[in-house]
Design a protein around this motif. Sequence first.
Motif, PDB file in Angstrom:
ATOM      1  N   THR A  18     -71.912 -31.782 -44.222  1.00  0.00           N
ATOM      2  CA  THR A  18     -70.755 -32.327 -44.922  1.00  0.00           C
ATOM      3  C   THR A  18     -69.734 -31.241 -45.220  1.00  0.00           C
ATOM      4  O   THR A  18     -68.525 -31.456 -45.103  1.00  0.00           O
ATOM      5  N   PHE A  19     -70.208 -30.043 -45.578  1.00  0.00           N
ATOM      6  CA  PHE A  19     -69.327 -28.943 -45.972  1.00  0.00           C
ATOM      7  C   PHE A  19     -69.329 -27.874 -44.886  1.00  0.00           C
ATOM      8  O   PHE A  19     -70.361 -27.265 -44.596  1.00  0.00           O
ATOM      9  N   LEU A  20     -68.163 -27.652 -44.301  1.00  0.00           N
ATOM     10  CA  LEU A  20     -68.055 -26.800 -43.116  1.00  0.00           C
ATOM     11  C   LEU A  20     -67.463 -25.423 -43.401  1.00  0.00           C
ATOM     12  O   LEU A  20     -67.280 -24.632 -42.478  1.00  0.00           O
ATOM     13  N   CYS A  72     -72.048 -30.574 -54.454  1.00  0.00           N
ATOM     14  CA  CYS A  72     -72.737 -31.860 -54.636  1.00  0.00           C
ATOM     15  C   CYS A  72     -72.287 -32.811 -53.537  1.00  0.00           C
ATOM     16  O   CYS A  72     -71.094 -32.963 -53.276  1.00  0.00           O
ATOM     17  N   ARG A  73     -73.226 -33.482 -52.909  1.00  0.00           N
ATOM     18  CA  ARG A  73     -72.906 -34.405 -51.825  1.00  0.00           C
ATOM     19  C   ARG A  73     -72.195 -35.648 -52.339  1.00  0.00           C
ATOM     20  O   ARG A  73     -71.471 -36.320 -51.588  1.00  0.00           O
ATOM     21  N   THR A  74     -72.357 -35.959 -53.618  1.00  0.00           N
ATOM     22  CA  THR A  74     -71.764 -37.179 -54.171  1.00  0.00           C
ATOM     23  C   THR A  74     -70.328 -36.969 -54.626  1.00  0.00           C
ATOM     24  O   THR A  74     -69.418 -37.662 -54.193  1.00  0.00           O
ATOM     25  N   CYS A  75     -70.110 -35.981 -55.503  1.00  0.00           N
ATOM     26  CA  CYS A  75     -68.766 -35.767 -56.057  1.00  0.00           C
ATOM     27  C   CYS A  75     -68.018 -34.622 -55.394  1.00  0.00           C
ATOM     28  O   CYS A  75     -66.851 -34.390 -55.691  1.00  0.00           O
ATOM     29  N   MET A  76     -68.694 -33.878 -54.522  1.00  0.00           N
ATOM     30  CA  MET A  76     -68.107 -32.771 -53.766  1.00  0.00           C
ATOM     31  C   MET A  76     -67.764 -31.551 -54.620  1.00  0.00           C
ATOM     32  O   MET A  76     -67.142 -30.605 -54.142  1.00  0.00           O
ATOM     33  N   GLN A  77     -68.167 -31.547 -55.899  1.00  0.00           N
ATOM     34  CA  GLN A  77     -67.880 -30.410 -56.764  1.00  0.00           C
ATOM     35  C   GLN A  77     -68.907 -29.306 -56.546  1.00  0.00           C
ATOM     36  O   GLN A  77     -70.010 -29.549 -56.085  1.00  0.00           O
ATOM     37  N   SER A  78     -68.526 -28.074 -56.898  1.00  0.00           N
ATOM     38  CA  SER A  78     -69.429 -26.941 -56.756  1.00  0.00           C
ATOM     39  C   SER A  78     -70.520 -26.984 -57.815  1.00  0.00           C
ATOM     40  O   SER A  78     -70.404 -27.675 -58.826  1.00  0.00           O
ATOM     41  N   LEU A 100     -61.651 -33.703 -51.225  1.00  0.00           N
ATOM     42  CA  LEU A 100     -62.797 -33.974 -50.366  1.00  0.00           C
ATOM     43  C   LEU A 100     -63.397 -35.338 -50.669  1.00  0.00           C
ATOM     44  O   LEU A 100     -63.840 -36.056 -49.782  1.00  0.00           O
ATOM     45  N   ARG A 101     -63.401 -35.696 -51.946  1.00  0.00           N
ATOM     46  CA  ARG A 101     -64.010 -36.960 -52.365  1.00  0.00           C
ATOM     47  C   ARG A 101     -62.993 -38.084 -52.472  1.00  0.00           C
ATOM     48  O   ARG A 101     -63.287 -39.236 -52.125  1.00  0.00           O
ATOM     49  N   LEU A 102     -61.796 -37.776 -52.938  1.00  0.00           N
ATOM     50  CA  LEU A 102     -60.818 -38.816 -53.252  1.00  0.00           C
ATOM     51  C   LEU A 102     -59.700 -38.937 -52.237  1.00  0.00           C
ATOM     52  O   LEU A 102     -58.913 -39.881 -52.302  1.00  0.00           O
ATOM     53  N   GLY A 103     -59.624 -37.993 -51.295  1.00  0.00           N
ATOM     54  CA  GLY A 103     -58.550 -38.022 -50.328  1.00  0.00           C
ATOM     55  C   GLY A 103     -57.356 -37.213 -50.801  1.00  0.00           C
ATOM     56  O   GLY A 103     -57.290 -36.781 -51.962  1.00  0.00           O
ATOM     57  N   PRO A 104     -56.363 -37.011 -49.941  1.00  0.00           N
ATOM     58  CA  PRO A 104     -55.180 -36.228 -50.309  1.00  0.00           C
ATOM     59  C   PRO A 104     -54.420 -36.874 -51.463  1.00  0.00           C
ATOM     60  O   PRO A 104     -54.367 -38.098 -51.585  1.00  0.00           O
ATOM     61  N   LYS A 105     -53.819 -36.031 -52.293  1.00  0.00           N
ATOM     62  CA  LYS A 105     -53.028 -36.558 -53.406  1.00  0.00           C
ATOM     63  C   LYS A 105     -51.864 -37.413 -52.917  1.00  0.00           C
ATOM     64  O   LYS A 105     -51.447 -38.364 -53.586  1.00  0.00           O
TER      65      LYS A 105
END
Length: 348
Positions: A145-147, A211-217, A283-288
């Motif tokens: 998921t994270f590249l 985190c795979r769910t919220c994409m936060q560190s 990453l989770r919500l899309g571009p602003k």
Amino acid sequence: GIRCEKASAMLRKRGVDDVCQLSGGIHRYLERFGDKGLFKGKNFCFDQRVAIDPRDCVVSSDDREGNDDGRATERTDTENNAMPQDGSDNIVGKCVECSCPYDTISGSRVCTVCRDLVLVCPKCCDKLRELHCKRHADWKCCYFTFLEVFTSDELTKQLVELKQLRDGLVPPTGHKCTRKTLSRQIDKVQKRIRALDVGEVQVEKDAPRRCRTCMQSEDICDFKCWGFWKQSGVGDQNVDRKRKERDDGSLGGGVDKQTKAASAADNISVGASVEPGPDWNELRLGPKCSVSVGKVVEVKSWGSGSNNDCVAVEWNSDGKNGSNSKPQIYRWGVVARNGQKMYDVTKI
């Protein structure tokens, strides 16, 4: 339970006539026999209990020896013979990586592809950035998921393997969903390679796990931010203490502007207008730029607590995400692992 109903119906449909179910269900059985019965392992539940250890189910001796109407009940010889006397702790689960006995289920350990719960022991978990379930074990060398930690050469190798996996799924009509998942990942890897080649992004070998769910560190999220694992209001007192120290200047550096702004904006009500906030995670919500102005349609709790720390937002029709999009949930003061309050949106 529902699993027993489905399993018994399936067996009967396949011609098995001698199909029985436990009277009162497996939980009543565990209440009676605990870890001395025939049941081995833990009983998975679809609620906060997660997995029940048989030793935790045993009721008092009076209750155990009596039936529902209070009359004493003696165990039969068959029941006594079916009960092992060694009291051994039987672990039937295994780590998907090293196959050592392991049966602790945690919301922090999910497959990076499908987000199914995965049994991975702590030793293996510390070595891996992302986890893969048995169904996606063949993908663990090429699907991530994270590249940000991979070089262009490593991504090119992943790309070759992803294409081989996709092209090996034949006939295509029988594997539409899987092929679509792999195609999306191929596009994602190709985009990352192009960005690296032109210098838009850099390789971050020391990037923190996310985190795979919220994409936060991992300094912000404990990887348990979903389902009944997520907590609401954890650390609020600690945050309030830190805010007071900042306001008093005891931490040095004076008052934190973002903290002050967040504190002043803690109160929000239905009908308020919002836009992407300081903690909006693309990453989770899309571009602003994919949304413009939204309206709060509900204020609720992020976890199981009573705090109003998340909001449901319905974005206006002029947003690029469509005119009839369903309300989405966003954090509004959820306390992160490091004590910081997170705001995905901000009031206008």
